[in-house]
Design an enzyme around this catalytic site. Sequence first.
Site, PDB file in Angstrom:
ATOM      1  N   HIS A   1     -17.569  19.773 -46.597  1.00 25.55           N
ATOM      2  CA  HIS A   1     -18.686  18.940 -47.067  1.00 25.55           C
ATOM      3  C   HIS A   1     -20.039  19.293 -46.481  1.00 25.55           C
ATOM      4  CE1 HIS A   1     -16.422  15.802 -49.262  1.00 25.55           C
ATOM      5  NE2 HIS A   1     -15.452  16.118 -48.422  1.00 25.55           N
TER       6      HIS A   1
ATOM      7  N   LYS B   1     -31.020   7.565 -48.191  1.00 26.65           N
ATOM      8  CA  LYS B   1     -29.944   8.431 -47.687  1.00 26.65           C
ATOM      9  C   LYS B   1     -30.027   8.413 -46.167  1.00 26.65           C
ATOM     10  CE  LYS B   1     -31.926  11.757 -50.182  1.00 26.65           C
ATOM     11  NZ  LYS B   1     -30.792  12.198 -50.968  1.00 26.65           N
ATOM     12  N   ARG B   2     -29.049   8.999 -45.505  1.00 24.35           N
ATOM     13  CA  ARG B   2     -29.112   9.077 -44.054  1.00 24.35           C
ATOM     14  C   ARG B   2     -30.394   9.782 -43.602  1.00 24.35           C
ATOM     15  NH1 ARG B   2     -25.577   7.187 -40.192  1.00 24.35           N
ATOM     16  NH2 ARG B   2     -25.472   9.239 -39.229  1.00 24.35           N
TER      17      ARG B   2
ATOM     18  N   LYS C   1     -32.934  16.572 -44.696  1.00 27.46           N
ATOM     19  CA  LYS C   1     -33.160  15.793 -45.925  1.00 27.46           C
ATOM     20  C   LYS C   1     -34.651  15.557 -46.172  1.00 27.46           C
ATOM     21  CE  LYS C   1     -28.688  13.422 -45.537  1.00 27.46           C
ATOM     22  NZ  LYS C   1     -27.888  13.641 -46.766  1.00 27.46           N
TER      23      LYS C   1
ATOM     24  N   THR D   1     -24.930  12.676 -53.597  1.00 22.45           N
ATOM     25  CA  THR D   1     -24.306  11.874 -54.664  1.00 22.45           C
ATOM     26  C   THR D   1     -25.255  10.751 -55.079  1.00 22.45           C
ATOM     27  OG1 THR D   1     -23.136  10.733 -52.879  1.00 22.45           O
ATOM     28  CG2 THR D   1     -21.868  12.299 -54.187  1.00 22.45           C
TER      29      THR D   1
ATOM     30  N   LYS E   1     -26.196   8.912 -58.810  1.00 26.16           N
ATOM     31  CA  LYS E   1     -26.302   7.472 -59.075  1.00 26.16           C
ATOM     32  C   LYS E   1     -27.665   7.151 -59.671  1.00 26.16           C
ATOM     33  CE  LYS E   1     -23.447   6.940 -55.057  1.00 26.16           C
ATOM     34  NZ  LYS E   1     -23.469   6.877 -53.598  1.00 26.16           N
TER      35      LYS E   1
HETATM   36  C1  NBG Z   1     -21.886  15.123 -46.982  1.00 29.45           C
HETATM   37  C2  NBG Z   1     -22.994  16.015 -47.522  1.00 29.45           C
HETATM   38  C3  NBG Z   1     -23.480  15.526 -48.871  1.00 29.45           C
HETATM   39  C4  NBG Z   1     -22.300  15.354 -49.804  1.00 29.45           C
HETATM   40  C5  NBG Z   1     -21.261  14.459 -49.163  1.00 29.45           C
HETATM   41  C6  NBG Z   1     -20.030  14.296 -50.019  1.00 29.45           C
HETATM   42  C7  NBG Z   1     -21.017  15.130 -44.681  1.00 29.45           C
HETATM   43  C8  NBG Z   1     -20.442  15.928 -43.589  1.00 29.45           C
HETATM   44  N1  NBG Z   1     -21.340  15.771 -45.805  1.00 29.45           N
HETATM   45  O1  NBG Z   1     -24.380  16.459 -49.428  1.00 29.45           O
HETATM   46  O2  NBG Z   1     -24.061  16.061 -46.612  1.00 29.45           O
HETATM   47  O3  NBG Z   1     -22.704  14.817 -51.020  1.00 29.45           O
HETATM   48  O4  NBG Z   1     -20.846  14.995 -47.924  1.00 29.45           O
HETATM   49  O5  NBG Z   1     -19.492  15.530 -50.367  1.00 29.45           O
HETATM   50  O6  NBG Z   1     -21.185  13.933 -44.556  1.00 29.45           O
END
Ligand code: NBG
Length: 815
Positions: free
Chosen positions: A357, A544-545, A550, A652, A656
């Site tokens: 991920h 987002k985080r 980002k 994601t 949305k």
């Molecule tokens: C996150 C990515 C995102 C991705 C999500 C789900 C982790 C390690 N990775 O870009 O930063 O959409 O995973 O796949 O949290």
Amino acid sequence: MITISKKKFKQCFEAKIYSIYAQSIKDATNEQLLNVLCSVIKDVLSKRWVDNKLSSQKEVYYFSVEFLLGRQLKSNILNLDIEESIRPGLEELGIDLDDLIEAEADPALGNGGLGRLAACFLDSMSSLNISGHGYGIRYKYGLFEQKILNGYQVEVPDNWLTQGGYVWETVRPNKAIVVKFEGNVQLIDENGKFKTIHKDYIPVMAMPYDIPIIGYRNSCINTLRLFKSEILSRDFGLVTSNAKNLSGSYEDALMYKYYAEEISQVLYPNDSNYAGILLRLKQEYFFVSAGIQDIIRKYRKNKLNIANLPEKIAIHINDTHPTLCIPELMRILLDEEGLSWDEAWNITKNTVSYTNHTIMTEAMEKWPIGMMKKLLPRIYMIIEEINRRHINDLKANAYDEYKIERMRIISNNEIRMANLSIVGSHSVNGVAKLHTEILKREVLKDFYEDEPEKFNNKTNGIAHRRWLISANQNLSNLITELIGEEWKSDTFKLLDLGKYEQDKDVLEKVGEIKYNNKKKLAKYIKEMQNIDIDPNSIFDVQIKRLHAYKRQLLNALHILNLYHELLENPNFDMVPRTFIFGAKAAPGYYLAKCIIKFINCLADKINNDPRIEGKIKVVFLENYGVSLAELIIPAADVSEQISTTTKEASGTGNMKLMMNGAITLGTLDGANVEIYDQVGKENIIIFGLTASQVLNYNKYGGYSALDLYNSDKKIKRVVDDLINGFIPNMDKEGREIYNALITYNDEYFVLRDIQNYEEAQRKINRLYKNRDEWNRMALMNIANSGMFSSDRTIEEYGKYIWFKGCDINGKYIKL
Ligand code: NBG
């Protein structure tokens, strides 16, 4: 289909409130009423839930250290299709269903995308009638609750279980499992066969708490099983005769209690920052071992042949956190089933699959050998043997020593979990096309060259039932009015909306729904933060985080620049804009916290400056999470997806937001690339460095933030503002950000992309003025969002990874 009449529902509800709380409805709190309602719904579905467990399909087990479920009541009612009896039934009892929906706790058992993806996948597996279940940890405290005090993030414990438990869970003490830590392992030779004896280990009990995962209007109810760690109960005395003696002194007993209970105490507030500490490793082994033992126990109970495991069971590991599934399954096959290494290895590899991920190196888990050896002695032995054989295979291929070094599982006194995951599984996938390509060509190149057939892409998706049907009911109703009901189970049907591209009436309706959603969000912002927001302004959203890659900083610096433009030229042509941020920073991530402070100080300054007549508003919403996202996303006009190209694996939130008619303003990163492919260049605004430009900078250097700073007046102005007191109350934080940009040469190319970003923002401003054109773009985004349903993603996982060679009933299909 499950049904319940209004009359029956009311009877059950009234009976329950007396039996559980011994009081009348009028004296009950909303939490109590919610408990009763959930309990009635559970009664209705429990038989079906039990029956489901008897299915003979091939089963998928999704191991994830995070599940960000969000509130369940509304989506359970939707999926069970029982609103028509429940809402009026409650009404007749004097209760508003919406109040109870709001009263539910939002279990924040995850950090961000990875955990939310796991929840969307569970939803889709049930809705597609796949027997697919989740294994995870029942953290006592989920991700911290975020408060903003004087512009700073303050973390407050998320005490989500205060009501004495979670309304949807069922505890199953008879299914508890013992997980063994530490101790000594001896291998003894018994008539030519190895036998393993594990002595003096510390036993921890994994207590299962099951949550039903209800399919959309079908009969499937799967299970998310979360384990809580506890001290051993007396019933286990016999099976743990080799355990360490823990019943010595009172202090010993207390220490043991602490040891055991600590494991499921808190979720790591961490997504791509690697926290190298022992407790995390304990957590990982704890839920993995409990899950694998649980699977094998059930398998044995059904008297199935262990050699056929890969035909009956698929085990999926969500990122590297559950990688220990591989040596744990090996341990059981070798030590308990008595299989040979080769037999065990074949079964393991053919059962396990792995998703990566992120390419952020700090998130690639590595564990010190010493720690692993002490905590999990038998698992360490198995990993060592996997590594030894793996290296032999590599040598047999005559790879050079550098390549072999890069591919080792154990190196430099560390265990590399990504390498172990790849070697021990039959499938490795990335989460968006670009991400998978980068894995293949860059990050995991050696492994790809070695076994190309293992690698594949599965672009992420989202549960459209939660993110559109449930979160944006008015839009959902309009869609159904226009194209019928079918899109709800086949989102590709949304394409039919395309025929309304030029229909003024429809476009106006799309605009009106958005406007009403914006009013609702504005009301919330007024209530929570006492800021007045104009629903006619552009709602520009970045949720987002908080992470440097980002680039919330890019957004903030652009706002600062816009502010200067307005101050210099009050007639500066712009549609009023509301910039909305929602983000939590990992508590130990100092730069991220400085950026939060910066955004809040900037907000303070701009929101209170009468000279700009409210043309810009900046809002940082506290405590971003699933529930808040459900309110913000339907109200967004612009979706900020502005990560440094190559760094965001997929994203994601981008999906949305587009599905709710927001226009993406993004770099060609992660799944933005595929959004672009779907909607076409006229319906998305793209800017910034390309992937190959970023990769080139990373490889060959040549980027100088200082040169940009010195040569571009606007850049100089906003960067200087970080440290010259123009924005009050952020001296320290401003300096930290300044240093990241100038002294440390701007790792994420914020200054390199700023000009391009500004042009893209101007384009947004121009486009928004033409309301029909904007609404047309919004409609085309909705119409083309079908491929981003997680139903599509899960179908692909099923077809190409989990059931490869079989259908979902476990029968072999000759491919
Ligand atoms: C996150 C990515 C995102 C991705 C999500 C789900 C982790 C390690 N990775 O870009 O930063 O959409 O995973 O796949 O949290």
